[in-house]
Design an enzyme around this catalytic site. Structure first.
Site, short mmCIF file in Angstrom:
data_model
loop_
_atom_site.label_atom_id
_atom_site.label_comp_id
_atom_site.label_asym_id
_atom_site.label_seq_id
_atom_site.Cartn_x
_atom_site.Cartn_y
_atom_site.Cartn_z
N HIS A 169 38.48 32.38 30.25
CA HIS A 169 37.54 33.46 29.86
C HIS A 169 37.33 34.21 30.99
CE1 HIS A 169 37.01 33.49 34.66
NE2 HIS A 169 38.36 31.80 34.54
N PHE A 170 36.83 35.20 30.77
CA PHE A 170 36.80 37.05 31.69
C PHE A 170 35.52 36.98 32.57
CE2 PHE A 170 38.26 38.24 26.34
CZ PHE A 170 38.94 38.34 27.21
N SER A 171 36.34 37.61 33.12
CA SER A 171 34.69 38.37 34.17
C SER A 171 35.50 39.90 34.31
CB SER A 171 35.35 37.87 35.24
OG SER A 171 36.59 37.96 36.16
N GLY A 224 36.93 41.03 37.08
CA GLY A 224 37.87 41.82 37.76
C GLY A 224 39.01 41.55 36.27
N GLY A 225 38.62 40.49 35.45
CA GLY A 225 40.70 40.62 34.36
C GLY A 225 39.56 39.44 34.01
N GLY A 226 40.85 38.96 33.41
CA GLY A 226 41.47 37.64 32.54
C GLY A 226 41.73 36.92 33.06
N ASP A 233 36.92 28.06 48.74
CA ASP A 233 36.19 28.13 47.21
C ASP A 233 35.99 27.18 46.50
OD1 ASP A 233 34.92 30.41 45.19
OD2 ASP A 233 36.38 30.15 44.28
#
Length: 865
Positions: free
Chosen positions: A232-234, A236-238, A364
């Site tokens: 996935h991507f966010s 903040g990066g991949g 988390d």
């Protein structure tokens, strides 16, 4: 989880809202500067626009973006102001630090991240000068890389070709999107992908060629690694799966972009990645934690190579095993599941305690970060917020269904998440606890009734979640009432108490979609809420109706005209509210708009518009509306023949379902058949329904659901229940073996005890509406009563009423599509059995008792064309 929703949780603790609407949002110092003579300032969503009075810019062209960090934003903005104002250059900027943080946060839209200031050059010559001079002026300043743009030099200056003016068109999948003109003058989507793109009819200015070459110079050829798959991507990066080419070892790669992917504390992805690497090395002796393989840099992105853990995230395993999805699950099934879930929790608890023993807080813990190996052993992943126990602060990133309240720090953060996990393994609704912590006791009661779980196990979780907690004022959600009653009057009181008539953008809080499609429409706006209040018998509210009329008769630019997402639905609601002239005034605006670019759908396309025109023609007797309805229907029938095929719904494939699929056109054609008796209309309806059924699958329990490739959907809007409603409408006029079999499969869908949400379009309320529309099947009445009772699982107190959470369960919603108004309408349908509670589920006004007799007086479809 849809991470777009996180950005709309920052402005209000109870409702989704945009920071641009927040009254007390802090602003940058420049925003408070007095305007120079001859300049104007105008707010637009999260932006403040500054331009010379009377300035007429081109409608599209090359624009300059400047990025910044929280640390240098004031300094960068001062410099841009001092540059633009003397030169008469129009510009806009994000109005405050909170907005900038959210735009650059981990789950912000990747294509918009980094854009802090936008400057509008008047032509290519001015573009070149602005880029050169701003680059020199801002030398040494940093900011997030703007993925959609071309970087000029090594500083925070970027360029992109796109629209200056607010113009809109429909994308290939029927969405209303920002537009630019192509070389023929046709409006086409203004692409805002997270990758630099030059439209085919635009030439890149020569001075930008070296910068494009520099952008393309970064290569992975020198790396000893190969990326094989994106997880996935966010922002903040991949996250990727790949291999070490030297050893053929399978690895996971985490990518971090500097100054992007910010958490609530403003920490960027690169800093968190370095912390994660250090923590994982400290935990290297734990077999349940991935080991660090390597750290390296590519371009200015930082990478962490980790041990690949074979397995699946707990959230996906839970969906496959969860017995409350299956109406026919036995006591043995639930006991087997409970034994498995208790063992999973035991393993997670042991790992977390081992982490604490090493002086660390995980921070988390949630269903997505727990991995189940093929042999049943548990592992934990994603340690980017893990931190030492000493001096521990509340994590800046957190999952809302497991995030500890602000008074918990250190190991207590993980203890709270472990308590939530106890409940979520059996009833995954712990997002509700952020809105009403006392709800934990109700969830525990539901679990105790459904599963053979020790009561002490559940009580310990409730105590941990609700125990001696000091709740700050800004987190105060509701009184400690964990099982509010679900009845019409309480729901109506909650809806009305939430109204904000002083606002222009929305009257009732709802889904985040209202900030894209506006606060007027049926699905997410005032029209839907007022319609639901009226149809449910909760009354008329003239002052709120007037709010709607004032804005709908002078709609802002970009307002849509569809039935559920635009002004056609507003006109429909106003007519049912006995405001005929207002309805006709709104309808007149719609009739001036072209329908050629619209899709076929009920939600925002031809089917919804034709149904509305036909219904209002019957109500008003206006022949022009009837003719308009048939013209739109002719367009739609021609499109039904153009079906791309495929057996998957959504994404790059055609959508199935009532709102966006071919089922909406089928509903229109059935209703028109009832008006005319023309059998060709039923033929076309059958074609449309078969196209949607091709995109459905039968689950192992015999339930028919829409196939989205990665999941199956039962719901009213884009799932099989909406298709089932129209199948049943069709079968009242003509038998079809395939349709009868599919209808029986849909009935099984509506018997599930558990639905993740309560909304009308994608939750239990839609299931209730479907069951209420089956008055001829007495076996379904107990199912309907059970689904109504289970609404209490999601019910939350609000003021002196009862409200329901919207999509993602992170905030309350009052709208028709996702929230309390939709539940209100479904309850009315369950109480009365009235098919007309939902639009167009009963014959249109003017339909004769016997469709066959109408064919002699009304022209068949084939002859009209």
């Amino acid at each position: 989880m849809d991470k777009r929703y996180d950005s709309y949780c920052a402005a209000d603790p109870l409702f989704y809202d945009s920071l641009g609407s927040a009254v007390a949002q802090p602003t940058f110092e420049v925003a408070r500067r007095p305007l120079p003579e001859g300049w104007r300032r105008e707010p637009l969503d999260d932006w403040l626009i500054h331009a010379p009075a009377g300035e007429r810019l081109p409608q599209q062209g090359w624009k300059v973006h400047v990025s910044a960090t929280l640390a240098n934003a004031d300094r960068v903005l001062d410099a841009v102001w001092d540059y633009c104002v003397p030169r008469g250059l129009s510009f806009k900027f994000l109005r405050g630090p909170r907005t900038l943080l959210l735009r650059n946060s981990k789950y912000a839209a990747r294509a918009a991240s980094g854009k802090f200031v936008t400057v509008y050059p008047r032509d290519d010559a001015e573009l070149e000068l602005v880029c050169k001079e701003l680059d020199e002026l801002l030398a040494g300043e940093t900011g997030p890389y703007i993925l959609s743009d071309l970087r000029y030099g090594a500083g925070p200056v970027y360029v992109r070709y796109g629209g200056f003016a607010a113009r809109y068109c429909h994308s290939p999948d029927g969405q209303v999107v920002p537009a630019v003109e192509d070389e023929t003058g046709t409006l086409v989507p203004d692409r805002r992908d997270p990758v630099f793109h030059v439209p085919s009819w635009v030439t890149l200015p020569d001075f930008l060629a070296p910068h494009l070459a520099a952008r393309n110079a970064t290569s992975t050829d020198e790396m000893p690694y190969r990326i094989e798959k994106v997880i996935h991507f966010s922002n903040g990066g991949g996250l990727y799966v790949g291999r070490d080419l030297r050893t053929d070892t399978q690895l996971v790669f985490k990518e971090a972009r500097p100054h992007a992917g910010l958490d609530a504390d403003g920490t960027d992805a690169v800093t968190r990645l370095a912390r994660e690497a250090a923590v994982l090395r400290q935990l290297a002796d734990l077999p349940q934690v991935p080991r660090v393989h390597d750290e390296f840099t590519l371009g200015d992105h930082r990478f962490l190579a980790l041990e690949f853990i074979e397995g699946r995230p707990l959230n996906k395993v839970l969906v496959d095993r969860y017995p409350l999805i299956d109406a026919d699950a036995t006591d043995d099934d639930r006991a087997t599941y409970a034994s498995w879930a208790l063992d999973v929790h035991r393993q997670v608890d042991e790992i977390v305690r081992a982490i604490h023993a090493r002086g660390l807080v995980y921070g988390d813990l949630h269903l997505f970060n727990i991995m189940l190996r093929p042999d049943g052993r548990v592992a934990l992943v994603d340690f980017e917020v893990a931190a030492p126990v000493d001096g521990h602060r509340r994590p800046g990133l957190r999952n809302q269904g497991f995030a500890a309240p602000r008074d918990r720090t250190g190991p207590a953060v993980d203890h709270y998440a472990l308590a939530c996990l106890r409940l979520a393994l059996f009833l995954p609704l712990t997002q509700l606890l952020r809105l009403a912590p006392a709800k934990a006791a109700h969830l525990a009661d539901v679990i105790a009734d459904a599963f053979p779980v020790p009561r002490s196990y559940l009580d310990a979780a409730v105590t941990e979640i609700t125990g001696a907690r000091k709740q700050p004022d800004d987190e105060q959600a509701a009184p400690a009432e964990n099982v509010p009653s679900v009845d019409r009057d309480r729901l109506a009181r909650a809806v009305l108490a939430s109204a904000t008539p002083e606002r222009d953008d929305r009257l009732f809080p709802g889904d985040i979609e209202q900030f894209r499609s506006g606060g007027l429409n049926l699905a997410h706006g005032a029209a839907g809420v007022l319609y639901a209040l009226h149809r449910s018998g909760a009354g008329r509210w003239p002052e709120h109706e007037q709010w709607l009329v004032r804005r709908a008769t002078s709609p802002p630019s970009g307002t849509r005209c569809g039935f559920y997402d635009g002004l056609h639905g507003v006109a429909y609601a106003l007519e049912l509210l006995d405001r005929r002239q207002d309805a006709l005034d709104v309808l007149d605006i719609c009739l001036r708009e072209s329908t050629t670019e619209l899709d076929h759908s009920l939600a925002n396309g031809l089917a919804g518009i034709a149904l509305n025109l036909a219904e209002l023609a019957g109500r008003t007797g206006e022949p022009a509306l009837r003719e308009a309805a048939w013209r739109v229907t002719d367009q739609l029938v021609n499109r039904l023949a153009d079906d791309p095929g495929g057996d998957v719904s959504g994404g790059r494939h055609p959508y199935a379902g009532l709102l966006r699929g071919r089922t909406g056109p089928a509903l229109l054609l059935v209703r028109l058949y009832e008006l005319t008796g023309d059998p060709a209309l039923l033929d076309h309806a059958a074609t449309a329904l078969r196209q949607d059924l091709r995109r459905c699958v039968v689950r192992p329990d015999g339930a028919l659901e829409v196939n989205e490739g990665w999941r199956t959907m039962p719901y009213l809007g884009q799932g099989s229940v909406g298709i089932g409603l129209v199948l049943d409408q069709y079968l009242r006029h003509r038998h079809d073996d395939q349709f009868a079999e599919a209808s029986a499969g849909v009935r099984r869908v509506a018997r599930s005890p558990f639905y993740a949400q309560t909304g009308l379009f994608a939750g239990r309320a839609g299931i209730i509406a479907y069951l209420a529309a089956q008055p001829d099947d007495p076996e379904l009445r107990p199912e309907l009563d059970a689904q109504v009772r289970r609404l209490a699982w999601h019910a939350l107190p609000y003021r002196d009423g009862t409200a329901f959470p919207g999509e993602q369960l992170l905030r309350l919603s009052m709208d028709l599509a996702t929230g309390t108004a939709g539940v209100l309408l479904a309850l009315a349908a369950a109480r009365t059995g009235d098919l007309a509670t939902l639009p167009f589920l009963a014959p249109l006004t003017g339909a004769p008792d016997s469709p066959a007799t109408a064919g002699a007086t009304l022209t068949p479809l084939g002859e009209r064309r």
